[in-house]
Write an enzyme that holds these catalytic residues in place. Structure first.
Site, PDB file in Angstrom:
ATOM      1  N   GLU A 122       0.767  -1.198   0.018  1.00 27.66           N
ATOM      2  CA  GLU A 122       0.145   0.035   0.031  1.00 27.66           C
ATOM      3  C   GLU A 122       0.929   1.240  -0.228  1.00 27.66           C
ATOM      4  O   GLU A 122       1.788   1.134   0.224  1.00 27.66           O
ATOM      5  CB  GLU A 122      -0.983  -0.130   1.337  1.00 27.66           C
ATOM      6  N   CYS A 135       3.448   8.523   1.648  1.00 29.29           N
ATOM      7  CA  CYS A 135       4.089   7.637   2.701  1.00 29.29           C
ATOM      8  C   CYS A 135       4.029   6.334   1.654  1.00 29.29           C
ATOM      9  O   CYS A 135       3.167   5.599   1.197  1.00 29.29           O
ATOM     10  CB  CYS A 135       2.853   7.300   3.624  1.00 29.29           C
ATOM     11  N   CYS A 142       6.498  -7.029   7.054  1.00 32.09           N
ATOM     12  CA  CYS A 142       7.374  -6.635   7.896  1.00 32.09           C
ATOM     13  C   CYS A 142       7.714  -7.704   8.746  1.00 32.09           C
ATOM     14  O   CYS A 142       7.070  -8.414   9.166  1.00 32.09           O
ATOM     15  CB  CYS A 142       7.208  -5.369   8.879  1.00 32.09           C
ATOM     16  N   CYS A 146       6.335  -5.540  15.417  1.00 37.20           N
ATOM     17  CA  CYS A 146       6.027  -4.462  16.663  1.00 37.20           C
ATOM     18  C   CYS A 146       4.519  -4.797  17.042  1.00 37.20           C
ATOM     19  O   CYS A 146       3.789  -5.134  16.375  1.00 37.20           O
ATOM     20  CB  CYS A 146       6.153  -3.150  16.174  1.00 37.20           C
ATOM     21  N   CYS A 149       1.673  -2.885  15.888  1.00 41.77           N
ATOM     22  CA  CYS A 149       1.360  -2.445  14.314  1.00 41.77           C
ATOM     23  C   CYS A 149       0.965  -3.616  13.418  1.00 41.77           C
ATOM     24  O   CYS A 149       1.266  -4.655  13.647  1.00 41.77           O
ATOM     25  CB  CYS A 149       3.124  -2.195  13.817  1.00 41.77           C
ATOM     26  N   CYS A 388      -1.057   5.394  10.432  1.00 46.63           N
ATOM     27  CA  CYS A 388       0.076   4.834  10.877  1.00 46.63           C
ATOM     28  C   CYS A 388      -0.242   3.577  11.437  1.00 46.63           C
ATOM     29  O   CYS A 388      -0.985   3.467  12.402  1.00 46.63           O
ATOM     30  CB  CYS A 388       0.889   5.608  12.183  1.00 46.63           C
TER      31      CYS A 388
HETATM   32  N1  SAH Z   1       9.285   0.283   9.975  1.00 49.28           N
HETATM   33  C1  SAH Z   1       9.385   1.775   9.969  1.00 49.28           C
HETATM   34  C2  SAH Z   1       8.474   2.673   9.181  1.00 49.28           C
HETATM   35  C3  SAH Z   1       7.249   2.199   8.952  1.00 49.28           C
HETATM   36  S1  SAH Z   1       5.877   2.436  10.408  1.00 49.28           S
HETATM   37  C4  SAH Z   1       9.264   2.024  11.698  1.00 49.28           C
HETATM   38  O1  SAH Z   1       8.636   1.319  12.432  1.00 49.28           O
HETATM   39  O2  SAH Z   1       9.720   3.161  11.968  1.00 49.28           O
HETATM   40  C5  SAH Z   1       5.642   4.385  10.745  1.00 49.28           C
HETATM   41  C6  SAH Z   1       5.248   4.537  12.106  1.00 49.28           C
HETATM   42  O3  SAH Z   1       4.079   4.315  12.510  1.00 49.28           O
HETATM   43  C7  SAH Z   1       6.271   3.999  12.893  1.00 49.28           C
HETATM   44  O4  SAH Z   1       6.729   4.975  14.102  1.00 49.28           O
HETATM   45  C8  SAH Z   1       5.460   2.781  13.651  1.00 49.28           C
HETATM   46  O5  SAH Z   1       5.986   2.583  15.068  1.00 49.28           O
HETATM   47  C9  SAH Z   1       4.130   3.701  13.835  1.00 49.28           C
HETATM   48  N2  SAH Z   1       3.000   2.806  14.026  1.00 49.28           N
HETATM   49  C10 SAH Z   1       2.811   1.666  13.828  1.00 49.28           C
HETATM   50  N3  SAH Z   1       1.543   0.963  14.138  1.00 49.28           N
HETATM   51  C11 SAH Z   1       0.964   1.890  14.563  1.00 49.28           C
HETATM   52  C12 SAH Z   1      -0.104   2.128  15.418  1.00 49.28           C
HETATM   53  N4  SAH Z   1      -1.237   1.177  15.069  1.00 49.28           N
HETATM   54  N5  SAH Z   1      -0.655   3.379  15.694  1.00 49.28           N
HETATM   55  C13 SAH Z   1       0.172   4.436  15.548  1.00 49.28           C
HETATM   56  N6  SAH Z   1       1.332   4.308  15.126  1.00 49.28           N
HETATM   57  C14 SAH Z   1       1.895   3.176  14.522  1.00 49.28           C
HETATM   58 FE1  SF4 Z   2       7.504  -3.222  10.891  1.00 46.62          FE
HETATM   59 FE2  SF4 Z   2       5.510  -2.135  11.630  1.00 46.62          FE
HETATM   60 FE3  SF4 Z   2       7.551  -2.549  13.525  1.00 46.62          FE
HETATM   61 FE4  SF4 Z   2       7.614  -0.542  11.611  1.00 46.62          FE
HETATM   62  S1  SF4 Z   2       6.315  -0.409  13.148  1.00 46.62           S
HETATM   63  S2  SF4 Z   2       9.204  -1.872  11.869  1.00 46.62           S
HETATM   64  S3  SF4 Z   2       6.545  -1.495   9.868  1.00 46.62           S
HETATM   65  S4  SF4 Z   2       6.227  -4.041  12.467  1.00 46.62           S
END
Ligand code: SAH
Ligand code: SF4
Length: 418
Positions: A122, A135, A142, A146, A149, A388
């Site tokens: 996406e 974005c 991934c 996390c 996420c 995000c």
């Molecule tokens: N993988 C990279 C970039 C993509 S995520 C990273 O983790 O930095 C972009 C941002 O969105 C990151 O800071 C991530 O931690 C945040 N993010 C992920 N899941 C989220 C959620 N459910 N609500 C708010 N922010 C989130």
């Molecule tokens: Fe991967 Fe989501 Fe963690 Fe970013 S926040 S490193 S996209 S699992």
């Protein structure tokens, strides 16, 4: 069919992606999108042009691809008419396939895209009064899991190629109707270059914050961003590009030296215990190591600060003490920092809730009172799951039970090996 370079490693081991610059096509033509200008020149020479011709044609074609957004050789009017079909027989100008395009009530747009070998990913466009941010995704899924996420729960992962990454930017320009128009007799046409400024443009900024961990796909992300920054093409300044990492420490210095874009770091917690839980990569690269890498980030300064992303999770990482500790850490490492507070965006099955607005506000105030800017990011495109951490393609869903089985199997293998 493309070699998909699947990465099955879930988490703690740095994957070693296989870089490839050319994705073979079934019709035998070579897709030029994603290749550096020199590579295009080599390919033209291999196809039979003499060195001088290959160089000239590569320069012209590159300009058409990235400055004008042309997808058809027939439209390249400064190239001899007889030459255009010769090029079209051997080469191709691709874009990711659009599976679905959605529009949020707040103006945010999300595209579900598909690679030529059928993987879905996406991209999101976020318009604001004074800028428009695209974005961009770097991987399908991934490997990092996390806990907050949605992308981290995806099953299938492969690195996107440079062409698929820069292809997102080209496609956004196509959709927004933002290529310079007008006739073009030659490359030096003054009228044309004057048209090409960022004034009044919709797409002004790029953030590598879509699906995936960009520093686990370093070479392809670098290749794509070099094309985005190339003055003969899209010509976006490195100051308008931000790469977000969850903290892949060994790749951070290279990112600053070799790509030179702004850095955002997904910090999200200030104690080992909590960060280990929500950003499991922390078990490999801890907070101190991460902040030291930030302090050493090439190009960071008070004029070009590092953004620390902090997702607000209710009763998890959002107390006054956490805010004070965040300030202390940023000061201890003397970081030119700004903090971005991201209200947690919910998704089905998530184990967390968003902090209350009052809590987010108080947290922001504490950080701000100590001289560090800490705005709260307004969630955008939540109604179309574009915010995000909400990105996840339906085709890649897998059940909780299946993930647990796989995790148990991986642990068993690890135990047997160690
Ligand atoms: N993988 C990279 C970039 C993509 S995520 C990273 O983790 O930095 C972009 C941002 O969105 C990151 O800071 C991530 O931690 C945040 N993010 C992920 N899941 C989220 C959620 N459910 N609500 C708010 N922010 C989130
Ligand atoms: Fe991967 Fe989501 Fe963690 Fe970013 S926040 S490193 S996209 S699992």
């Amino acid at each position: 069919m493309a070699d998909t370079t699947l990465m099955s490693i879930p988490g703690q081991v740095d994957p070693v992606p296989v870089a490839r610059d050319i994705t073979p096509r079934t019709d035998g033509r070579i897709d030029l999108i994603g290749l550096p200008k020199d590579r295009i020149r080599e390919l033209f020479a291999e196809a039979g042009l003499d060195a001088k011709q290959a160089k000239l044609r590569a320069k012209q074609v590159f300009h058409w691809l990235y400055h004008r957004g042309v997808t058809d050789f027939a439209a390249m009017t400064d190239i001899a008419k007889t030459m255009r079909p010769w090029l079209a027989e051997r080469f191709y100008i691709g874009r990711p396939d659009v599976v679905e395009a959605q529009h949020s009530t707040d103006g945010t747009r999300k595209w579900l895209l598909r690679t030529s070998d059928g993987h879905e990913f996406e991209m999101v466009f976020i318009p604001d009064a004074d800028r428009g941010t695209l974005c961009v995704s770097s991987q399908v899924g991934c490997t990092l899991n996390c806990r907050f996420c949605h992308t981290g729960t995806m099953k299938l992962v492969r690195n996107l190629t440079p062409g698929e990454i820069v292809g997102q930017v080209l496609l956004a320009r196509d959709s927004l109707g933002e290529w310079p128009k007008g006739s073009m007799a030659g490359l030096d046409e003054v009228e044309d270059s004057a048209e090409y400024t960022s004034d009044g443009r919709l797409l002004t900024n790029i953030v590598m914050m879509g699906m995936g961990e960009p520093l686990y796909n370093f070479d392809n992300v670098k290749g794509a961003l070099k094309l985005v920054m190339d003055g003969d093409g899209l010509a976006l300044s490195k100051r308008r590009i931000t790469l977000s990492t969850s903290g892949v420490v060994p790749a951070m210095a290279r990112c600053g030296e070799e790509i030179g874009v702004n850095l955002a770091v997904s910090l999200h917690a200030v104690t080992k215990e909590i960060r280990d839980e929500i950003v499991p990569l922390n078990k490999k690269y801890g907070i101190e190591e991460l902040l030291q890498a930030c302090a050493d980030y090439p190009g960071a300064s008070n004029a070009r600060r590092i953004t620390f992303e902090y997702v607000m999770l209710k009763d998890k990482n959002d107390s006054d003490e956490h805010a004070h500790e965040l300030v202390r850490l940023l000061k201890q490492y003397d970081l030119p920092a700004k903090v971005n507070l991201i209200p947690f965006n919910p998704w089905p099955g998530a184990a967390y809730e968003c902090s209350t607005p009052e809590r987010v506000k108080r947290f922001s105030e504490i950080v701000f009172e100590h001289g560090i800017s800490a705005p709260v990011r307004t969630p955008r495109g939540r109604d179309i799951d574009a915010a995000c951490g909400q990105l996840k393609t339906a085709a890649e869903k897998k059940s909780r039970a299946q993930r647990d089985r796989e995790a148990a199997a991986a642990e068993a293998t690890e135990a047997a090996a160690g």
